[in-house]
Each structure stands twice: as structure tokens, then as C-alpha cells.
Design a protein around this motif. Structure first.
Motif, short mmCIF file in Angstrom:
data_model
loop_
_atom_site.label_atom_id
_atom_site.label_comp_id
_atom_site.label_asym_id
_atom_site.label_seq_id
_atom_site.Cartn_x
_atom_site.Cartn_y
_atom_site.Cartn_z
N GLU A 1 0.74 -1.23 0.08
CA GLU A 1 -0.01 0.14 -0.07
C GLU A 1 0.76 1.25 -0.01
O GLU A 1 0.23 2.32 0.06
N SER A 2 2.14 1.10 0.02
CA SER A 2 3.03 2.45 -0.38
C SER A 2 4.44 2.07 -0.62
O SER A 2 4.80 0.66 -0.52
N GLY A 3 5.11 2.77 -1.22
CA GLY A 3 6.46 2.61 -1.63
C GLY A 3 7.36 2.44 -0.47
O GLY A 3 8.32 1.76 -0.58
N GLY A 4 7.02 2.88 0.77
CA GLY A 4 7.66 2.65 1.82
C GLY A 4 7.79 1.34 2.42
O GLY A 4 8.67 0.78 2.81
N GLN A 5 6.63 0.69 2.24
CA GLN A 5 6.52 -0.75 2.38
C GLN A 5 7.53 -1.52 1.66
O GLN A 5 8.47 -2.49 2.34
N VAL A 6 7.78 -1.34 0.49
CA VAL A 6 8.55 -1.74 -0.49
C VAL A 6 10.12 -1.68 0.21
O VAL A 6 10.68 -2.61 0.01
N GLU A 7 10.30 -0.52 0.26
CA GLU A 7 11.66 -0.10 0.87
C GLU A 7 12.00 -0.61 2.00
O GLU A 7 13.28 -1.27 2.23
N ALA A 8 11.07 -1.00 3.02
CA ALA A 8 11.29 -1.44 4.50
C ALA A 8 11.39 -3.02 4.09
O ALA A 8 12.26 -3.31 4.75
N THR A 9 10.87 -3.61 3.20
CA THR A 9 10.99 -4.78 2.88
C THR A 9 12.38 -5.33 2.38
O THR A 9 13.19 -6.04 2.72
N ALA A 10 12.85 -4.29 1.34
CA ALA A 10 14.11 -4.58 0.46
C ALA A 10 15.14 -4.20 1.78
O ALA A 10 16.32 -5.19 1.58
N ALA A 11 14.97 -3.33 2.90
CA ALA A 11 16.03 -3.10 3.64
C ALA A 11 16.34 -4.49 4.49
O ALA A 11 17.56 -4.62 5.07
N ARG A 12 15.38 -5.26 4.47
CA ARG A 12 15.74 -6.53 5.50
C ARG A 12 15.96 -7.89 4.72
O ARG A 12 16.11 -8.85 5.15
N LEU A 13 16.20 -7.66 3.20
CA LEU A 13 16.87 -8.43 2.48
C LEU A 13 18.22 -8.22 1.82
O LEU A 13 18.69 -7.16 2.02
N ALA A 14 18.58 -9.53 1.33
CA ALA A 14 20.19 -9.20 0.54
C ALA A 14 20.01 -8.07 -0.47
O ALA A 14 19.05 -7.83 -1.26
N PRO A 15 21.03 -7.16 -0.60
CA PRO A 15 20.80 -6.03 -1.65
C PRO A 15 20.44 -6.57 -2.96
O PRO A 15 21.05 -7.48 -3.32
N GLY A 16 19.62 -5.87 -3.74
CA GLY A 16 19.27 -6.24 -4.83
C GLY A 16 18.06 -7.34 -5.15
O GLY A 16 17.88 -7.40 -6.34
N THR A 17 17.72 -7.89 -4.01
CA THR A 17 16.64 -8.74 -3.94
C THR A 17 15.32 -8.12 -4.67
O THR A 17 15.09 -7.37 -4.39
N PRO A 18 14.89 -8.69 -6.02
CA PRO A 18 13.84 -8.19 -6.36
C PRO A 18 12.37 -8.22 -5.66
O PRO A 18 12.12 -9.43 -5.13
N ILE A 19 11.40 -7.24 -5.75
CA ILE A 19 10.25 -7.37 -5.08
C ILE A 19 9.09 -7.01 -6.05
O ILE A 19 9.04 -6.10 -6.79
N LEU A 20 8.21 -8.10 -6.08
CA LEU A 20 6.99 -7.85 -6.78
C LEU A 20 6.03 -7.18 -5.86
O LEU A 20 5.60 -8.02 -4.71
N ALA A 21 5.60 -6.24 -6.15
CA ALA A 21 4.63 -5.26 -5.30
C ALA A 21 3.20 -5.88 -5.80
O ALA A 21 2.78 -5.41 -6.90
N LEU A 22 2.28 -6.60 -4.76
CA LEU A 22 1.16 -7.05 -4.95
C LEU A 22 0.03 -5.93 -4.84
O LEU A 22 0.00 -5.82 -3.17
N VAL A 23 -0.49 -5.48 -5.65
CA VAL A 23 -1.64 -4.35 -5.11
C VAL A 23 -2.83 -5.11 -5.03
O VAL A 23 -3.45 -5.54 -6.05
N GLU A 24 -3.43 -4.75 -3.94
CA GLU A 24 -4.88 -5.70 -3.56
C GLU A 24 -5.98 -4.73 -2.88
O GLU A 24 -6.77 -5.46 -2.51
N SER A 25 -5.83 -3.56 -2.99
CA SER A 25 -6.77 -2.61 -2.11
C SER A 25 -6.84 -1.27 -2.77
O SER A 25 -6.00 -1.11 -3.86
N ALA A 26 -7.84 -0.51 -2.50
CA ALA A 26 -8.10 0.96 -3.03
C ALA A 26 -6.80 1.50 -2.57
O ALA A 26 -6.52 2.43 -3.42
N MET A 27 -6.43 1.56 -1.34
CA MET A 27 -5.31 2.24 -0.94
C MET A 27 -4.21 2.01 -1.66
O MET A 27 -3.33 3.01 -2.23
N GLY A 28 -3.98 0.69 -1.80
CA GLY A 28 -2.76 0.20 -2.87
C GLY A 28 -2.70 1.00 -4.10
O GLY A 28 -1.86 1.52 -4.86
N LEU A 29 -4.03 0.94 -4.67
CA LEU A 29 -4.10 1.45 -6.25
C LEU A 29 -3.94 2.98 -6.36
O LEU A 29 -3.17 3.47 -7.18
#
Length: 284
Positions: A107-135
């Protein structure tokens, strides 16, 4: 925006071009290897929707164990607002078999970046949009540095908004994800799944996916992959048309007469490139 595109998965098609994305319940580790060899372009081991809360630790461990045995796949993790998210990332980070993660209910770009910060650098993230807020945040999500591709969680989106699955009702969210992906310089987004196994309905839905500008589709069963892969790739007749246009206008546009030729040439070049990626020959 992550530029990870090189590592082939399952069928050998790189993730930026993958058409069929098979969701496999993490509660069924005995099916993981068969899924990878089933002909799908990419496999996603699901420790989110497919797993009841009480079973999440065991399912997560099964995924970690399988990925640690020389296997590779994507993993759908729990969304960033749940207590499972941090545990998922702690268990998966750095695993050599982890191709990337699908972040549920983004539901935000911040959630993607927070996820990336806990993974190995460069790990790709598919952002699944499932709500009005996400859209509403789709462009922000697409422009996040660590977002690899957008995906549409159509079932949860309908539950959140009360919209039907009629193509007209779903045209706006699909178009929004396509435009946001383009604005974020991402590959085309991945459409939601078709639940029925009926090939006629699946073929119709996959053709709609393509017409909306989406380039991938989630699958619930491996048997859906051949239809999805066929519909989301050029047909032999498409390839023949493209070659005729390129021969007439020149790959470099040397024989373009006016601006009206440019859209045809661009389409022909795109079809020709896709045909090469997916190994499709012109009609004889």
C-alpha cells in the motif's frame, strides 16, 4: 527501481518477461519441484493467503529448507502490517535459492523499501496491489527503487472495493497498474488469476489481460500455464505481420514515409522482440 532481470526461473524465461506466475501453497512442499518443471515461467511459493496463521511457521520452514537444497523460486510473504512479515524476511534473507519476494497487500512505496532493507541487496520485489489504498499509491509503489514489477491481487481488491469481476468494472484498476508501471519504467504488470480450469474462459481472460497492456498473469494451477503463455505471446501470424512491416519500413525506419508509419513499426519491432524471447516462428 531494481534492474534485476537476468536470472531465469522455471521455464527459462527471465522474470521481467515472465507470463505465467504459479502460486504454490507452502503447506504442500511435496509439490514444489513438480511446479518448477511444469512449464510455467515462474513459481511463487505462497506463505501468505494459502497458509492459516497457525501453520505459517511450519510452512515458512518448509520453504526455507527447500530453497536451501539447491532449488530456486519466488516467495509470497505476508504483508508489512502483520506480525509475520518480519519473521518471513528474517528467514528468507540471503538464501541462495530466493529469486525474489512478492509483497502481499502493498500500500506504499515505503513498505517496499522497508522490505528491501531486510533482504540481501538487489533482491527483486513484486509489489502485489490488492486494495483501494494500494491502487491510489500505485505510481508511488512503481517508482520505489526496489520495486521490480507490479501485480494485481484482483480477488482481494474486489472484496475491498465491492467491485465485480466484470471486465468493464476491472478495466480501471488494470489500466491504472499499466500506466503506473510505465511511469515507473517497470515491465508490464502481472494480472490476477482466473479461478476456473475451463480453457475457454481462461483464454478469454488472458486475452483481456494482454489487451489491457498487462504482460503476466497469476496462475492457481500449473495446467493453466500453456494457455496463459500462448495468449500472452505473439501468435505465428502476428510474427509474420511484424516481419512484413519491418521489411517494408526498415528496422531503423529508413523507409518510413510519414508519422503514421511509426506506430506500426514500433508494434512490429515489439512483436519481433517478443517472438525471439519466447521462441515463436512466423506462420508458414
Amino acid at each position: 527501481m531494481t534492474t534485476f532481470m537476468e536470472t531465469p526461473v522455471a521455464s527459462g524465461v527471465a522474470p521481467d518477461r515472465a507470463r505465467s506466475w504459479l502460486l504454490v501453497p507452502a503447506t504442500k512442499p511435496e509439490t514444489f519441484s513438480d511446479a518448477v518443471t511444469s512449464g510455467v515461467d515462474a513459481v511463487i511459493l505462497d506463505i501468505e493467503d494459502a497458509v492459516a496463521p497457525a501453520k505459517k511457521p511450519a510452512a515458512r520452514e518448509a520453504v526455507v529448507r527447500w530453497l536451501g537444497e539447491g532449488n530456486s523460486a519466488w516467495v509470497r510473504i505476508n504483508d508489512a502490517t502483520t506480525p509475520y512479515w518480519a519473521d518471513d524476511l528474517a528467514a528468507l534473507s540471503g538464501l541462495p535459492g530466493l529469486v525474489g519476494v512478492m509483497l502481499a497487500k502493498t500500500e506504499s512505496g515505503g513498505q517496499v523499501e522497508a522490505t528491501a532493507a531486510r533482504l540481501a541487496p538487489g533482491t527483486p520485489i513484486l509489489a502485489l496491489v490488492e486494495s483501494a489504498m494500494g491502487l491510489e499509491a500505485a505510481t508511488e509503489i512503481a517508482r520505489a527503487d526496489s520495486t521490480f514489477r507490479l501485480a494485481f491481487g484482483s480477488g482481494d481488491f474486489r472484496r475491498d472495493t465491492g467491485m465485480s469481476d466484470d471486465p468493464l468494472a476491472m478495466a480501471y484498476p488494470r489500466a491504472r497498474l499499466v500506466v503506473s508501471s510505465r511511469a515507473g519504467r517497470l515491465p508490464g504488470p502481472i494480472d490476477g488469476p482466473t479461478l476456473t480450469a475451463n480453457e475457454t474462459i481462461l483464454g478469454r481472460d488472458a486475452a483481456l489481460t494482454l489487451s489491457m497492456g498487462m504482460t503476466g498473469k497469476l496462475c492457481m494451477h500449473s495446467e493453466q500455464a500453456p494457455v496463459v503463455n500462448r495468449e500472452l505471446a505473439p501468435s505465428p501470424s502476428d510474427v509474420s505481420w511484424a516481419r512484413e512491416v519491418i521489411d517494408a519500413l526498415g528496422a531503423d525506419g529508413a523507409h518510413v514515409k510519414d508519422g503514421s508509419d511509426l506506430p506500426r513499426l514500433a508494434k512490429a519491432l515489439k512483436i519481433s522482440e517478443s517472438a525471439e524471447v519466447f521462441g515463436i516462428s512466423a506462420a508458414s
